[in-house]
Design a protein around this motif. Structure first.
Motif, short mmCIF file in Angstrom:
data_model
loop_
_atom_site.label_atom_id
_atom_site.label_comp_id
_atom_site.label_asym_id
_atom_site.label_seq_id
_atom_site.Cartn_x
_atom_site.Cartn_y
_atom_site.Cartn_z
N MET A 1 60.58 -3.77 136.03
CA MET A 1 60.90 -2.36 135.80
C MET A 1 61.57 -1.77 137.04
SD MET A 1 60.18 -1.34 132.80
CE MET A 1 59.08 -1.27 131.41
N ILE B 1 65.08 -2.92 137.22
CA ILE B 1 65.92 -2.21 136.27
C ILE B 1 66.30 -0.83 136.84
CG2 ILE B 1 66.01 -1.13 133.98
CD1 ILE B 1 64.07 -3.38 133.04
N CYS C 1 70.15 0.47 137.87
CA CYS C 1 70.68 1.61 137.13
C CYS C 1 70.90 2.84 138.00
CB CYS C 1 69.75 1.97 135.97
SG CYS C 1 69.74 0.74 134.66
N PRO D 1 60.72 -6.05 124.84
CA PRO D 1 61.65 -5.03 124.33
C PRO D 1 61.58 -3.73 125.13
CG PRO D 1 60.52 -6.11 122.52
CD PRO D 1 59.90 -6.64 123.78
N SER D 2 60.44 -3.49 125.76
CA SER D 2 60.33 -2.28 126.58
C SER D 2 61.33 -2.31 127.74
CB SER D 2 58.92 -2.16 127.18
OG SER D 2 57.96 -2.42 126.20
N TYR D 3 61.67 -3.51 128.22
CA TYR D 3 62.64 -3.60 129.32
C TYR D 3 64.01 -3.10 128.85
CZ TYR D 3 59.28 -6.87 131.46
OH TYR D 3 58.16 -7.46 131.99
N VAL E 1 64.58 -0.94 126.44
CA VAL E 1 64.52 0.52 126.30
C VAL E 1 64.53 1.17 127.67
CG1 VAL E 1 63.10 2.42 125.46
CG2 VAL E 1 63.38 0.37 124.07
N LYS E 2 63.82 0.55 128.60
CA LYS E 2 63.77 1.08 129.97
C LYS E 2 65.18 1.14 130.57
CE LYS E 2 61.99 1.80 134.21
NZ LYS E 2 61.28 3.01 134.59
N ALA E 3 65.94 0.08 130.35
CA ALA E 3 67.29 0.04 130.91
C ALA E 3 68.14 1.18 130.35
CB ALA E 3 67.94 -1.31 130.63
N PHE E 4 68.04 1.40 129.04
CA PHE E 4 68.79 2.51 128.44
C PHE E 4 68.32 3.84 129.01
CE2 PHE E 4 69.72 -0.50 124.83
CZ PHE E 4 71.09 -0.50 125.01
N LYS E 5 67.01 3.96 129.15
CA LYS E 5 66.47 5.21 129.69
C LYS E 5 66.98 5.48 131.09
CE LYS E 5 62.06 7.01 131.36
NZ LYS E 5 61.77 8.28 130.77
N GLU E 6 67.09 4.40 131.87
CA GLU E 6 67.51 4.57 133.26
C GLU E 6 69.02 4.78 133.40
OE1 GLU E 6 65.55 4.88 135.93
OE2 GLU E 6 63.82 4.79 134.59
N GLY E 7 69.74 4.69 132.30
CA GLY E 7 71.17 5.00 132.40
C GLY E 7 72.11 3.89 132.01
N ALA E 8 71.57 2.75 131.53
CA ALA E 8 72.47 1.68 131.10
C ALA E 8 73.25 2.13 129.86
CB ALA E 8 71.67 0.42 130.79
N LEU F 1 53.39 0.86 128.37
CA LEU F 1 54.78 1.13 128.68
C LEU F 1 55.39 1.98 127.58
CD1 LEU F 1 56.08 -2.37 129.77
CD2 LEU F 1 55.79 -0.37 131.20
N ASP F 2 55.15 1.55 126.35
CA ASP F 2 55.82 2.18 125.22
C ASP F 2 55.21 1.59 123.96
OD1 ASP F 2 58.56 3.73 124.64
OD2 ASP F 2 58.32 2.13 123.18
N THR G 1 57.80 -0.18 121.24
CA THR G 1 58.43 -1.47 121.54
C THR G 1 57.39 -2.56 121.72
OG1 THR G 1 58.62 -0.66 123.80
CG2 THR G 1 60.62 -0.72 122.50
N LEU H 1 56.43 -3.52 118.34
CA LEU H 1 57.56 -4.25 117.77
C LEU H 1 57.51 -5.72 118.20
CD1 LEU H 1 61.23 -3.09 117.69
CD2 LEU H 1 60.71 -5.29 118.71
N MET I 1 59.00 6.14 125.80
CA MET I 1 59.92 6.08 126.93
C MET I 1 61.16 6.95 126.71
SD MET I 1 60.81 2.61 128.94
CE MET I 1 59.66 1.47 128.34
N LEU I 2 61.68 6.93 125.50
CA LEU I 2 62.91 7.68 125.25
C LEU I 2 62.66 9.10 124.71
CD1 LEU I 2 65.36 4.99 123.83
CD2 LEU I 2 65.06 5.77 126.18
#
Lengths: 650, 144, 321
Positions: free
Chosen positions: A641, A644, A648, B51-53, B55-62, C266-267, C270, C273, C311-312
């Motif tokens: 995390m 990441i 980013c 899968p959380s990784y 989502v995390k990447a998108f959240k952080e701006g990817a 974490l979430d 997901t 899922l 998270m989102l």
């Protein structure tokens, strides 16, 4: 407590610094959270570079180190040791790959520098969460498995056995020796191949430390470095290896005598259904080819062989056998296959009688071959003009892009042998002459002086013009198109991966390269190692090579196995998964997902338990765990995390 | 900081240590140029990619996430990549419901020898993401 | 001992949490003995102005249920936080956004269109949708502003304790009230529920069966003994906090996830899922896709109660910067 991180950015000469502004990366890094010191240096991996890191660790009492340089696959172990030498756990270091995955793939400029900064920032964020890890050690089984008994496997086996340790040598064929046993002479010395190889073959058979399995294949591999469990399947030979004397009475008595094309003679000679392929075969015991044996294939035969055998060695009831072996290391020496030139009709192979392959030439030239070493055409006459065509299937985008590495020299050898045996005109069609080995260029010069005509241009076509075999080629030195009438064409065909190399790769967990040969761990730093600890490569299964290189590599592979045996223990990768019982709800999502059966279930506590000896650290169970109860060491959630966030952050 | 004239997408790449990460190294050794858009996170196996990784990447701006592993049947850990294969379409469906277009999430296989394939995939994904513009997830907003 | 002052409030909620207070049955009388109810829109009639007039921290305990969907919810959440010593987030909506939180898969405009305009049964010829302010001849009228995004209570004010559940089980509610009354307070931020995921208390057998298809509950008669997931029906148990007594799964109904994510998750969506994808029995990408597509609404299923705290938090908003 916050960490004290040192960031060391490498120029790698100009490899990185010509694309990435390394000073800027170091400068930016200096301003990040927990970074105590950040600097750039010309060669981080050099002695002074490593000393710089060590002195900064001491000076600033650093608790974590980030090295932004090449791939961790290149110098990860180097910098780990750098830390360890000053008493810091090597796992408290993280590398940012700004060479292979940034400088070398990007145009110089701002974007490349931004990428390098992002990767370095990610490493810094990640390293905050690193934990010291103690690598566990396991004892090493002193036995070694060698797969394939060509010259590579033989050399490896003998080397290990000579140090006094047991070797299991597994060969798919009924006899050992591989391709080299078929050769006549070897370049550049023109030693007879048998003279070099057969004593080694006999040694294999006689060495008490070598347990030879012919007609055998590895069908299962379990375990890990130091402690592999291997399952070997042995096909029936139908001849008792202990009692057969190799007298050959059965061979002469076989009703199929001289009716089956001999594989050993590349179809140029004939054999029986029960046979010994060549007089020096090891083991010198007959074998029954069950496809062509009338009794085995059709159930009907007078069984003259059984009558002929005075020691009752033949047993048609023999069945396949499985053997379980325990070994510490595995050396793969599974060799190569020859490219089939009948795929390309332009070469005329299979269409015209006197178009043969290089290995067929070896058999023709060999004194124990089908013609007794006489170089003759199909009709028995001597050729007057012979063409040798290089790179058949090699260096050819339509077939195999790689250079087969041995054909230039074997072609020169063939030319010399033809001159010597027949005095015929010899034409060699080559793209480039690659005579790179010791004494190779000298040998080439000598053969040129013997009057062999070397034509620079790949032979494009073999045709018959009014019944005359003709080679067409562009002579790129003269700039003319040539048609040369010849009596015999030798196609020097490519060395390509074995038919089953993909299955073998997946059986042992290896990767294959683009050319299909097994991939070494690092082409320069670890050329006989593989992605799997304890599995090594020798010979042509890694890439085409000549006999001197094969023998050298086979010895290197033996040295790798022996060093593990000598030390008696190996370090295991510390990347493993573990369950935090207080978070585990016993949903068992992880249990069935593990390919190694490493995840068990404690029914009483209702929690999963991971067997550390079986876990290989893929982390798949952790990703499937819906409660975050499973952590994979060195690849924890927090670490990834943070990484990441690092890549980013803008 | 934003001196860039053109929008340069950010792709977070999760690459398995044995095949794709090695392949990406090979792309470098072979000096194959591809966009700087991708920032690689090394994992032991794609099976490790929670899968959380993603989502995390998108959240952080990817703007995009690329997972690349060994080809099916060639996984260093037998079939970790198959586990990823089972998660991918479900995750893609979920992401689409969350407004993250299908093109922004990609799973591919690249062996240790396929540096060129990897480089090409990065180029392609970058070319697709560029006209789409930044993802700009607003999920972090407190109210409203 | 002086009587406690108790407030109960509902934000964006269905009223089920209030009913669960009533489900304390005769214990409700005990509450009456212990506390004066200063606010309870469902059951009593005090005014906001009464609360506003109070000194800060006058209220001993406030049970806040419902999510924060509009400006009134936010205003009262802030007000009650100021006036209360202990603020409890009661029920899934207050804790995680709950079912109203699924509105975060849409935006305000889409929701208004759907509710006021696009329905066949809507007789709304003037195309009127609620507005925060509207001027009429008599003056200006106001309504609370409907937010684009639903938040949980904790996302807008500081919360002391959480009692999840849709609705929260009365036994947990009573446990919390007893603790507060007796002064045996758990650490701030505690969730009054189980520590582990639901599977821990689920009585069903899990044998590792994988599934070739995902079925809807209506299409199948569930075996009562074996794991619901292994019967091809999505059960949110693996990633949902337990402590509810596994009431749904005992009643042969899959866990819907109302207790929300477990501690430090974490979430929830997901992670669920990932666990559910692990049960798919196929190595073929096309077949996997086919099986996967049988789950019509993965976001609504996996984040059923927890989208606003995920998270989102919400679906991407066009044009949001």
């Amino acid at each position: 407590m916050s960490e004290r991180i040192g960031v060391f950015v490498c120029h790698c000469g100009t490899n990185i610094s010509s694309v990435v502004d390394v000073e800027q990366v170091a400068k930016d890094a200096g301003g990040w959270d927990n970074v105590t010191v950040a600097m750039d240096y010309k060669y981080m991996c050099s002695d002074p570079g490593q000393e710089l890191i060590q002195s900064k660790i001491k000076e600033h009492n650093l608790t974590r180190v980030v090295v932004a340089a090449c791939s961790p696959r290149m110098h990860g172990p180097t910098f780990k040791k750098t830390l360890e030498r000053v008493g810091v756990n090597g796992y408290l270091m993280e590398m940012a790959n700004i060479r292979e995955q940034c400088a070398w793939t990007s145009d110089p400029g701002e974007l490349a520098t931004e990428k390098a900064t992002a990767l370095t920032r990610a490493a810094v964020k990640r390293v905050n969460f690193h934990q010291p890890i103690k690598e566990s050690e396991v004892s090493v089984n002193k036995a070694t498995l060698v797969v394939g008994a060509g010259i590579a496997g033989i050399q490896t086996a003998l080397q290990i056995a000579s140090a006094g340790y047991p070797v299991y040598l597994v060969e798919k064929e009924a006899y050992i020796g591989g391709h080299m046993a078929q050769f006549d002479k070897t370049f550049p010395t023109m030693d007879c191949s048998a003279c070099v190889l057969t004593p080694k073959m006999v040694d294999v058979n006689q060495d008490p430390n070598i347990d030879l399995f012919t007609n055998s294949q590895v069908v299962g591999v379990e375990g890990y470095v130091g402690n592999f469990k291997v399952k070997v399947r042995t096909e029936p030979r139908y001849v008792n290896l202990k009692t057969c004397t190799g007298c050959g009475d059965c061979v002469s008595a076989c009703v199929m005598k001289d009716r089956i094309p001999s594989e050993f003679d590349e179809g140029l000679g004939k054999r029986s259904a029960i046979y010994i392929p060549f007089p020096q075969a090891v083991p010198l015991k007959a074998v029954v080819d069950k496809e062509s044996c009338l009794f085995l294939a059709k159930g009907k035969c007078k069984q003259t062989c059984i009558e002929a055998c005075q020691v009752n060695a033949i047993n048609f009831q023999e069945e396949e056998k499985f053997t379980e072996l325990e070994v510490g290391s595995i050396v793969l020496a599974t060799g190569y296959k020859l490219f089939d030139p009948s795929i390309g009709p332009q070469w005329g192979y299979g269409l015209y009688d006197n178009v043969i392959t290089g290995i067929q030439f070896e058999r023709l030239a060999n004194a124990s071959g089908p013609t007794g070493g006489k170089l003759v055409l199909k009709d028995g006459s001597q050729p007057q003009r012979v063409a040798i065509m290089h790179c058949i299937g090699s260096r050819d985008e339509n077939y195999y892009a790689h250079c087969s590495r041995v054909c230039c020299m074997s072609s020169v050898k063939f030319a010399h042998q033809i001159k010597e045996k027949t005095g015929a005109e010899v034409y060699e069609f080559y793209i480039d002459m690659r005579c790179f080995g010791k004494q190779y260029e000298e040998f080439y010069n000598r053969v040129q002086e013997e009057g062999v005509q070397f034509i620079r241009g790949k032979g494009s076509e073999v045709v018959e013009v009014d019944g005359q075999l003709t080679v067409r080629a562009e002579d790129t030195l003269l700039g003319v198109f040539r048609e040369i009438p010849v009596d015999m064409v030798i196609l020097n065909n490519a060395l390509i991966p074995q038919e089953d190399s993909d299955q073998v790769a997946s059986l042992f967990g290896l990767c294959s390269g683009e050319d299909g040969f097994f991939l070494e761990a690092h082409i320069k730093l670890a050329p006989v190692n593989t992605a799997v600890d304890g599995v090594f490569l020798a010979g042509c299964c890694q890439s085409p090579k000549d006999i001197p290189d094969t023998v050298a590599q086979a010895s290197a592979a033996a040295a790798q196995a022996l060093s593990a045996i000598a030390l008696g223990k190996v370090k295991l990768s510390p990347v493993r998964a573990a369950v935090e019982a207080s978070r585990c709800s016993g949903c068992m999502s992880c249990v069935n997902i593990c390919p190694y059966g490493a995840v068990g279930f404690d029914k009483e506590q209702k929690v999963s338990v991971i067997n550390q000896a079986l876990c290989k650290g893929c982390g798949t169970c952790g990703a499937a765990c819906p409660t975050g109860a499973i952590t994979t060491s060195h690849f924890t959630r927090e670490q990834i995390m943070a990484q990441i966030e690092g890549v980013c952050a803008q | 900081m934003s001196k860039k004239k053109d929008f340069e997408p950010l792709i977070v790449g999760f690459l398995c240590n044995w095949c794709s990460y090695t392949g990406a190294d090979l792309a470098g050794t072979a000096r194959i140029k591809y966009p700087t858009s991708i920032k690689i996170v090394r994992v032991m196996c794609t099976g490790m990619v929670d899968p959380s990784y993603v989502v995390k990447a998108f959240k952080e701006g990817a703007d995009g996430v690329l997972i690349s592993g060994c080809h099916p049947g060639e996984c260093h850990y037998v079939e970790g990549n198959v586990k990823t294969m089972r998660r991918e379409p479900l995750l893609a469906n979920l992401l689409e419901q969350l407004g993250i277009e299908r093109e922004r999430f990609k799973l591919m296989w690249a062996s240790a020898s396929e540096g060129e394939k990897f480089a090409k995939a990065v180029q392609e994904m970058t070319d697709i993401l560029k006209p789409m513009g930044p993802l700009n997830l607003g999920g972090g907003k407190k109210i409203g | 001992m002086a009587k406690l002052k108790l407030a109960v409030y509902w934000g964006a909620a269905c009223g089920g949490c209030d009913v669960s207070i009533l489900d304390l049955h005769e214990k409700i009388l005990k509450i009456g003995e212990l506390a004066d109810i200063v606010l309870w829109p469902l059951a009593a009639d005090p005014k906001y102005s009464d609360i506003e007039a109070m000194e800060d921290k006058t209220i001993d305990l406030c049970l806040f249920n419902g999510a924060v969907r509009n400006s009134e919810n936010l205003e009262i959440a802030e007000l009650l936080r100021r006036k209360s010593k202990i603020l409890v987030s009661l029920g899934s909506c207050a804790c995680f956004g709950g079912i109203p939180g699924l509105g975060n898969l849409f935006n305000k405009k889409e929701i208004f269109n759907s509710v006021y305009l696009d329905r066949e049964f809507n007789a709304n010829e003037e195309q009127i949708v609620p507005k925060a302010k509207v001027t009429v001849p008599e003056g200006e009228l106001t309504l609370p502003e409907f937010y684009n995004t639903v938040s949980s209570l904790e996302q807008v004010v500081d919360v002391d304790y959480f009692i999840p559940g849709c609705p929260p089980p009365p036994d947990l509610l009573w446990k919390a009230i007893e603790a507060i009354v007796s002064g045996n307070l758990p650490p701030k931020g505690s969730v009054i529920a189980g520590d582990k995921a639901l599977c821990h208390e689920c009585p069903r057998k899990r044998e590792g069966r994988k599934v070739k298809e995902f079925k809807r509950l209506v299409d199948v008669i569930l075996d009562e003994e074996i794991c619901i997931l292994e019967q091809g029906v999505v059960c949110n148990g693996p990633a949902t906090r337990g402590g509810c007594g596994a009431r749904c799964v005992r009643a042969n109904i899959p866990c819907r996830g109302c207790f929300g994510p477990i501690e430090d998750a974490l979430d929830q969506g997901t992670q669920l899922l990932s666990a559910i994808a692990s049960t798919i029995d196929s190595d073929n990408p096309e077949e996997i896709k086919k099986i996967t597509d049988q789950l019509a609404d993965p976001a609504g299923t996996f984040y059923r109660f927890s989208l606003p705290v995920s998270m989102l938090k919400r679906r991407k908003e066009e044009g949001e910067e």
